[in-house]
Design an enzyme around this catalytic site. Structure first.
Site, mmCIF file in Angstrom:
data_model
loop_
_atom_site.group_PDB
_atom_site.id
_atom_site.type_symbol
_atom_site.label_atom_id
_atom_site.label_comp_id
_atom_site.label_asym_id
_atom_site.label_seq_id
_atom_site.Cartn_x
_atom_site.Cartn_y
_atom_site.Cartn_z
ATOM 1 N N GLU A 74 9.823 1.111 9.903
ATOM 2 C CA GLU A 74 10.934 2.190 9.728
ATOM 3 C C GLU A 74 10.161 3.002 9.978
ATOM 4 O O GLU A 74 10.340 4.320 8.567
ATOM 5 C CB GLU A 74 11.666 1.908 8.124
ATOM 6 N N GLU B 293 11.130 15.830 14.372
ATOM 7 C CA GLU B 293 11.274 16.276 13.230
ATOM 8 C C GLU B 293 10.693 16.788 12.235
ATOM 9 O O GLU B 293 9.101 16.813 12.162
ATOM 10 C CB GLU B 293 10.849 14.275 12.660
ATOM 11 N N CYS C 285 14.110 11.102 5.541
ATOM 12 C CA CYS C 285 14.206 9.830 7.428
ATOM 13 C C CYS C 285 15.365 10.297 8.399
ATOM 14 O O CYS C 285 14.976 10.458 9.159
ATOM 15 C CB CYS C 285 13.331 8.409 7.027
ATOM 16 N N LYS D 267 0.926 -1.176 0.566
ATOM 17 C CA LYS D 267 -0.091 -0.044 -0.236
ATOM 18 C C LYS D 267 0.662 1.719 0.304
ATOM 19 O O LYS D 267 1.409 1.693 0.778
ATOM 20 C CB LYS D 267 -0.549 -0.235 1.005
HETATM 21 N N1 LIG Z 1 13.456 5.254 8.752
HETATM 22 C C1 LIG Z 1 12.639 4.717 7.629
HETATM 23 O O1 LIG Z 1 13.319 4.276 6.572
HETATM 24 C C2 LIG Z 1 11.873 6.313 6.792
HETATM 25 C C3 LIG Z 1 11.723 6.125 5.389
HETATM 26 C C4 LIG Z 1 11.101 6.798 4.706
HETATM 27 C C5 LIG Z 1 10.508 8.138 5.434
HETATM 28 N N2 LIG Z 1 10.100 7.071 6.957
HETATM 29 C C6 LIG Z 1 9.754 8.754 7.607
HETATM 30 O O2 LIG Z 1 7.587 8.392 7.232
HETATM 31 C C7 LIG Z 1 7.108 9.456 7.659
HETATM 32 C C8 LIG Z 1 7.022 10.368 6.311
HETATM 33 O O3 LIG Z 1 5.807 9.639 5.993
HETATM 34 P P1 LIG Z 1 4.017 9.471 5.746
HETATM 35 O O4 LIG Z 1 4.012 11.014 6.110
HETATM 36 O O5 LIG Z 1 3.185 8.990 4.510
HETATM 37 O O6 LIG Z 1 3.991 8.447 6.640
HETATM 38 P P2 LIG Z 1 3.191 8.537 7.761
HETATM 39 O O7 LIG Z 1 2.978 7.463 9.078
HETATM 40 O O8 LIG Z 1 2.245 9.594 7.535
HETATM 41 O O9 LIG Z 1 2.005 7.501 6.584
HETATM 42 C C9 LIG Z 1 3.162 6.544 6.506
HETATM 43 C C10 LIG Z 1 2.035 5.578 6.055
HETATM 44 O O10 LIG Z 1 1.591 4.874 6.611
HETATM 45 C C11 LIG Z 1 -0.105 5.117 6.347
HETATM 46 N N3 LIG Z 1 -1.276 5.180 7.296
HETATM 47 C C12 LIG Z 1 -1.328 6.138 7.703
HETATM 48 N N4 LIG Z 1 -2.564 5.822 8.718
HETATM 49 C C13 LIG Z 1 -2.248 4.470 9.328
HETATM 50 C C14 LIG Z 1 -2.795 3.483 9.689
HETATM 51 N N5 LIG Z 1 -3.844 3.749 11.571
HETATM 52 N N6 LIG Z 1 -2.752 2.078 9.931
HETATM 53 C C15 LIG Z 1 -1.685 1.758 8.272
HETATM 54 N N7 LIG Z 1 -1.724 2.830 8.075
HETATM 55 C C16 LIG Z 1 -1.717 3.967 8.127
HETATM 56 C C17 LIG Z 1 -0.194 6.051 5.564
HETATM 57 O O11 LIG Z 1 -1.461 5.511 4.023
HETATM 58 C C18 LIG Z 1 1.014 6.279 4.460
HETATM 59 O O12 LIG Z 1 0.966 5.096 3.778
HETATM 60 C C19 LIG Z 1 8.537 11.001 8.152
HETATM 61 O O13 LIG Z 1 8.605 10.861 9.498
HETATM 62 C C20 LIG Z 1 9.835 9.927 7.401
HETATM 63 O O14 LIG Z 1 10.404 9.863 9.153
HETATM 64 C C21 LIG Z 1 10.520 6.327 7.239
HETATM 65 O O1 LIG Z 2 13.929 8.293 4.075
HETATM 66 C C1 LIG Z 2 14.095 7.698 4.155
HETATM 67 C C2 LIG Z 2 14.421 6.452 2.536
HETATM 68 C C3 LIG Z 2 16.180 6.130 3.063
HETATM 69 C C4 LIG Z 2 17.539 6.059 2.410
HETATM 70 N N1 LIG Z 2 18.242 6.569 2.056
HETATM 71 C C5 LIG Z 2 17.702 5.975 1.081
HETATM 72 N N2 LIG Z 2 16.228 5.718 1.425
#
Ligand SMILES: NC(=O)c1ccc[n+]([C@@H]2O[C@H](COP(=O)([O-])OP(=O)(O)OC[C@H]3O[C@@H](n4cnc5c(N)ncnc54)[C@H](O)[C@@H]3O)[C@@H](O)[C@H]2O)c1
Ligand SMILES: O=CCc1c[nH]cn1
Length: 572
Positions: A340, A477, A374, A266
């Site tokens: 993650e 963040e 992230c 998803k």
């Molecule tokens: N550690 C990593 O590898 C990594 C990589 C990329 C992004 N991130 C983190 O992601 C965040 C940004 O992404 P975002 O705004 O899309 O995050 P988000 O948590 O808002 O959403 C992530 C995903 O979860 C889904 N989602 C939301 N609520 C849900 C629920 N209750 N149940 C199941 N699924 C649900 C969303 O539709 C989306 O697909 C930042 O905090 C960033 O640091 C982490």
């Molecule tokens: O947002 C973080 C995911 C990532 C980090 N490095 C490459 N992809």
């Protein structure tokens, strides 16, 4: 002789040694006659033979792209995706169904609402997606279960061959996929191409591992023996964030599929488009229909997936608050979960560093993908002796970052993902000022001169000084292009301050003192520590986190990336 260096052997991924650090936890080490053994031991063996003949089984791809600007409707097929690479900003509309089930695009049979996906560069709507309802999620799970029954019986070698072919197709269509990613996410095409490279590399890596994952033989008294088997879990769910849409889909699916699982992915509703390209590629590469399904939607759809009784595991990338909900739902179903999550990572710059490299490192640690990364190193600790020189240079280089149309070759910063997120990031800058920080540069909404970009979500990259560790901009963040510069005096002091956070995704250190570099890296509570570089994520290394940044199986496997290369330079 390693397999890949045999004469006449096709180009193959590098061999992986025993105890490879990225052995995925998509396997259930299953005891047979003996108690389970811990510590997977993998021999390196390469499924390197290319599959000839699979291409004859290809389904025709259907992708409708309408060139809005010219008023013409054109139909293109995805092989080659030549038409997409030729597209310019402001022209793409996605009209095809955005779910993928049983090897084809489908409209969901039920819907829990709709979401609009934008082109951040222009603010145009490029797709309206139907959020999959409970019945559609169930159909996706059912289809994946059927594919799993076929896939789990294949040898690792056979699975690796499909992954290898999929990697080849991604490589072949790299520019088209990168273009699509840029249109839907807003990151510069320069960066999107790098993301697609890391994506096919990920598939190649797991293709290389697939054949060599094996159980263990255990000698018992009097000629008896026992053995363990490694069995796939079943239908796994991947839930992705919007900042690396295609790469996240690959990072999640490649290990799952290599181990013999099926996956339902998803994407974020903000970036629904490119996961479909991956689904089509897997089908074309020979994956059984249903092995990689895509369902679209937001929180409700995600919940249906996590709570489905036939889902064996959830792998999630996103924010900490959502990660907590995912963990809770998974716990209720006794399902393993990989999280993650977010970060607020420290970047430590010692006075003996190569200043030019440290400045480049700070730029790449803060402004890639408009700061929406992230692992970004947004708390930039600079030793007092060089802080003035560093700050002057970092401001100068930041001013030179070219902001604008992300599809142009010389753009290095595109728009943020959407309007509300831009407002949120600007809100952090406002509160930083209220708490006493000084904006040295940027932090303002930005309107590029090209009129078609007028409604895009642009801002200038921001550098804050006079920051304190207790300020909101230093603790939370922001997920935008905002760097906070913080002075420090000693190694001990900076280590304590760097670790004083609830996150622990990444960290960086710039110094010429090799002993200090490794000492500091070892003491930083972070999943990845970069030495004299930042934001390079080689697929061979684990990518996890300490504390609230998430973890795989409840243990730390921190990686240190001691890079010999100079950081990617963002200003032109
Ligand atoms: N550690 C990593 O590898 C990594 C990589 C990329 C992004 N991130 C983190 O992601 C965040 C940004 O992404 P975002 O705004 O899309 O995050 P988000 O948590 O808002 O959403 C992530 C995903 O979860 C889904 N989602 C939301 N609520 C849900 C629920 N209750 N149940 C199941 N699924 C649900 C969303 O539709 C989306 O697909 C930042 O905090 C960033 O640091 C982490
Ligand atoms: O947002 C973080 C995911 C990532 C980090 N490095 C490459 N992809």
């Amino acid at each position: 002789m390693p397999a890949h260096s045999r004469p006449g052997f096709p180009k193959a991924p590098p061999p992986r040694g025993p105890n490879s650090p990225r052995i995925p936890s998509f396997y259930r080490p299953r005891p047979s006659a003996t108690p389970p053994l811990t510590g997977p031991r993998l021999r390196s063996a390469l499924p390197a033979r290319k599959i000839v003949g699979l291409l004859s089984e290809l389904r025709p791809q259907q992708m409708f792209l309408r060139a809005v600007s010219s008023g013409l409707t054109s139909l293109f097929r995805t092989p080659g995706l030549a038409a997409v690479t030729a597209m310019s900003t402001g022209t793409f509309v996605q009209l095809d169904p955005l779910n993928y089930r049983d090897g084809a695009r489908v409209e969901p049979v039920d819907s829990s609402g709709t979401e609009k996906a934008f082109e951040p560069a222009t603010g145009r709507v490029i797709a309206t997606l139907q959020c999959s309802g409970e019945t559609e999620v169930h159909l996706a799970v059912k289809s994946a279960k059927a594919a799993f029954e076929i896939w789990r019986k294949k040898s690792g070698m056979e699975r690796g061959q499909v992954l290898l072919e999929a990697a080849r197709l991604i490589k072949e269509q790299k520019d088209a996929i990168a273009t699509m990613e840029t249109i839907n996410n807003g990151k510069s095409i320069f960066e999107a191409r790098l993301d697609i490279d890391t994506s096919w590399q990920c598939l190649e890596y797991y293709a290389g591992l697939a054949a060599s994952m094996a159980g263990e033989h255990v000698q018992l008294p009097n000629g008896s023996f026992g053995y363990t088997r490694r069995e796939p879990l079943g239908v796994c769910v991947g839930i992705g964030a919007w900042n690396y849409p295609f790469q996240i889909a690959c990072w999640k699916s490649a290990p799952a599929l290599a181990c013999g699982n099926a996956m339902i992915f998803k994407p974020s509703p903000f970036t629904p488009v490119s996961a479909l390209l991956l689904a089509e590629i897997y089908t074309k590469a020979g994956a059984p229909p249903g092995l990689f399904n895509v369902v679209q939607g937001g929180a409700a759809t995600g919940q249906f997936l996590c709570q489905h009784r036939d889902v064996a595991k959830v792998s999630f990338t996103g924010s900490v608050p959502t990660g907590m909900k995912i963990m809770e739902m998974s716990a209720k179903g006794i399902k393993p979960v990989t999280l993650e999550l977010g970060g607020k990572s420290p970047l430590i710059i010692f006075s003996d560093c190569d200043l030019e490299d440290a400045v480049k490192g700070a730029l790449v640690a803060n402004f890639l993908t408009q700061g929406q990364v992230c692992c970004n190193g947004t708390r930039v600790f600079v030793q007092k002796e060089i802080i003035d020189k560093f700050t002057k240079e970092v401001v100068k280089q930041t001013q030179n970052i070219r902001i604008g149309d992300p599809l142009l070759e010389d753009t290095r910063m595109g728009p943020l993902i959407n309007g509300p997120h831009l407002e949120r990031v600007l809100g952090f800058i406002k509160s930083a000022k209220e708490e006493g920080a000084t904006v040295l540069y940027g932090g303002e909404p930005y309107e590029p001169t090209d009129p078609k970009l007028k409604h895009g979500y642009y801002m200038t990259p921001c550098i804050l000084t006079n920051c304190r560790d207790d300020m909101t901009c230093v603790r939370e963040e922001i997920f935008g292009p905002v760097m906070s510069i913080l002075p420090f005096k000693t190694e001990a002091e900076v280590l304590e301050r760097a670790n004083d956070t609830t996150f622990g995704l990444a960290a960086g250190v710039f110094t010429r003192d090799i002993q200090r570099a490794h000492r500091v890296a070892a003491d930083l509570q972070a999943g990845t520590c970069y030495i004299n570089n930042y934001n390079v994520s080689p697929v061979e290394l684990p990518f996890g986190g300490y504390k609230k940044s998430g973890e795989e199986v409840g243990m730390h496997k921190p990686a240190t990336v001691a890079s010999a290369a100079t950081p990617v330079f963002l200003s032109l």
